[in-house]
Design an enzyme around this catalytic site. Structure first.
Site, PDB file in Angstrom:
ATOM      1  NE  ARG A  21     -15.359 -12.750   3.049  1.00 54.78           N
ATOM      2  CZ  ARG A  21     -15.613 -11.439   2.996  1.00 54.78           C
ATOM      3  NH1 ARG A  21     -16.848 -11.021   2.816  1.00 54.78           N
ATOM      4  NH2 ARG A  21     -14.640 -10.561   3.139  1.00 54.78           N
ATOM      5  CB  ILE A  75      -6.867  13.872  12.552  1.00 55.26           C
ATOM      6  CG1 ILE A  75      -6.077  13.680  11.253  1.00 55.26           C
ATOM      7  CG2 ILE A  75      -6.721  15.295  13.055  1.00 55.26           C
ATOM      8  CD1 ILE A  75      -6.610  14.491  10.100  1.00 55.26           C
ATOM      9  CB  VAL A 122     -10.541  -0.615  10.567  1.00 57.16           C
ATOM     10  CG1 VAL A 122     -10.455   0.006  11.963  1.00 57.16           C
ATOM     11  CG2 VAL A 122     -10.409   0.456   9.501  1.00 57.16           C
ATOM     12  CG  ASP A 149     -16.421   9.543   3.790  1.00 56.06           C
ATOM     13  OD1 ASP A 149     -16.488   8.533   4.485  1.00 56.06           O
ATOM     14  OD2 ASP A 149     -15.519  10.415   3.944  1.00 56.06           O
ATOM     15  CE  LYS A 190     -14.964  10.657   7.040  1.00 51.60           C
ATOM     16  NZ  LYS A 190     -13.783  10.561   6.145  1.00 51.60           N
TER      17      LYS A 190
END
Length: 429
Positions: free
Chosen positions: A48, A137, A16, A202, A206
């Protein structure tokens, strides 16, 4: 247009983060025109530093994220590293040093969003997090702003693309859970360790975020009832088809009928093929919102991935930068209702129960008696038998989940019941 750029610090440069940096660079002129001032990537914190990051000036790379957010000349911090710490400390430090924050961190927002909101308010800065739920969305902003004058009663959605892909493959190809998961992994939809997705963590994070915004109350991850899909079998999928349904892992947030409490839950459920969510295929997400004045609204699109999530991050960046120029802030936490979150046992649901029973007279009567003793009304019954063994499929009317769970436990104790083959809730009637 203001010529002095707004400076942006990027925490994290993975799938991302790298896409956010790329779009900021390639669309710099458009972003400046939309904001009213140029935006400048002033630093990128990574773990890194030796890794080659195409399109990013190596001089911007640092491993000292704390020093980056403390610089004092940073206008906006974009946090896409995930996890609880050090993300929480970095975000609150950013607020303390004058920066607004754009985050995609669903886990942190669900676990301790109150701390982040409080820090943002204390220092007069923005906290935006569209990318934390359902990728590209537009969902958080409509709930926080477009529906701010309405009363949301229910949010029902598919908010995890990995699990939707798995269930869709099980439904369309007849594959078992393990086969569908292997395909999802091969295609990059599932992580090497898929636990957070397939066990519902997950989606539960949400759901906590959505419930808090929709009902103007604080809902934490621990408040969300959670079941994963690892126990969903090909037989469950086949049973759903016989009922004219399909199986989805749903996040469901509801306001109680009396308006005095809310519930938030994640679990597999059968939904009718006529419901809009039934047609959501592959790794797509969709959220169905029911509001008093607006009625029924559906939000649909890709719920994960570098580009879709970066789109949501950049949308928030534009909004936050506009607020900086106007010396204003957007919406903060709205938790004025302080509604309690009811336990799963109080939720009114329907069950689909498949029993292995002895194929002899009186079994159905025994089973029906157990349902009656627990105050659970039966909607339909289907029975098949052969060679002394039989299967009995019962679909109930709506009842408190605790009563339904008690019914199942009582059924297990009957001598004529060999076992409970499957239990699944039915939604979207």
């Amino acid at each position: 247009m203001r010529t002095r750029p707004l400076k942006v610090a990027l925490l994290g440069c993975g799938v991302v983060g790298s896409e956010v940096a790329r779009i900021m660079t390639t669309h710099a002129e458009d972003l400046a025109a939309r904001i009213g001032a140029p935006v400048e990537l002033a630093g990128v914190a990574v773990r890194r530093p030796s890794k080659v990051r195409e399109g990013i000036d190596p001089s911007l790379i640092t491993t000292d994220a704390t020093a980056l957010v403390k610089r004092g000349d940073i206008d906006v911090v974009i946090e896409v590293i995930g996890g609880i710490e050090p993300a929480r400390t970095l975000i609150t430090t950013a607020f303390e040093h004058g920066a607004s924050v754009v985050s995609a961190n669903k886990a942190l927002l669900a676990e301790d969003g109150a701390t982040l909101y409080a820090a943002a308010e204390e220092h007069g800065r923005d906290l935006y997090f569209e990318a934390a739920v359902a990728g590209a969305i537009p969902l958080i902003r409509p709930l926080r702003e477009s529906l701010a004058g309405d009363k949301v009663n229910r949010v029902l959605g598919i908010v995890n693309g990995t699990t939707n892909f798995i269930l869709d493959k099980m439904d369309t190809s007849g594959a078992g859970y393990s086969e569908a998961l292997d395909e999802a992994t091969a295609l990059g939809y599932a992580e090497a360790d898929p636990t957070a997705d397939v066990e519902g963590f997950d989606a539960a994070a949400k759901a906590a975020i959505l419930a808090g915004i929709a009902f103007h109350t604080r809902v934490r991850l621990d408040d969300v009832y959670r079941e994963g899909l690892t126990d969903v079998s090909a037989a469950d999928i086949a049973s759903a088809k016989r009922m004219g349904c399909t199986v989805k892992l749903l996040a469901i947030c509801e306001r109680a009928a009396d308006g005095k409490s809310v519930t938030a839950r994640v679990h597999p459920a059968m939904i009718p093929l006529s419901h809009p969510l039934a047609s959501v295929r592959e790794a797509y997400n969709a959220v169905f919102v029911e509001a008093e004045a607006a009625g029924q609204l559906m939000f649909y699109g890709p719920g994960a991935g570098g580009s879709p999530t970066a789109s949501a991050v950049l949308g928030d960046l534009v909004a936050v930068c506009r607020n900086r120029l106007a010396e204003s802030t957007g919406p903060g936490e709205s938790a004025y209702t302080q509604l309690p979150v009811s336990p799963m046992g109080d939720v009114v649901t329907r069950y689909h129960i498949s029993l292995d029973v002895a194929d002899k007279p009186g079994v159905l009567a025994q089973v029906a008696t157990v349902f009656a003793e627990h105050g659970v009304s039966i909607d339909t019954v289907r029975q098949q038998g052969k060679d002394g063994e039989a299967s009995l499929v019962v679909v109930t009317h709506r009842a408190p989940d605790a009563a339904l769970s008690g019914t199942v436990e009582a059924l297990r104790k009957l001598d004529t019941v060999r076992g409970v083959a499957s239990i699944m809730r039915v939604e979207g009637e």
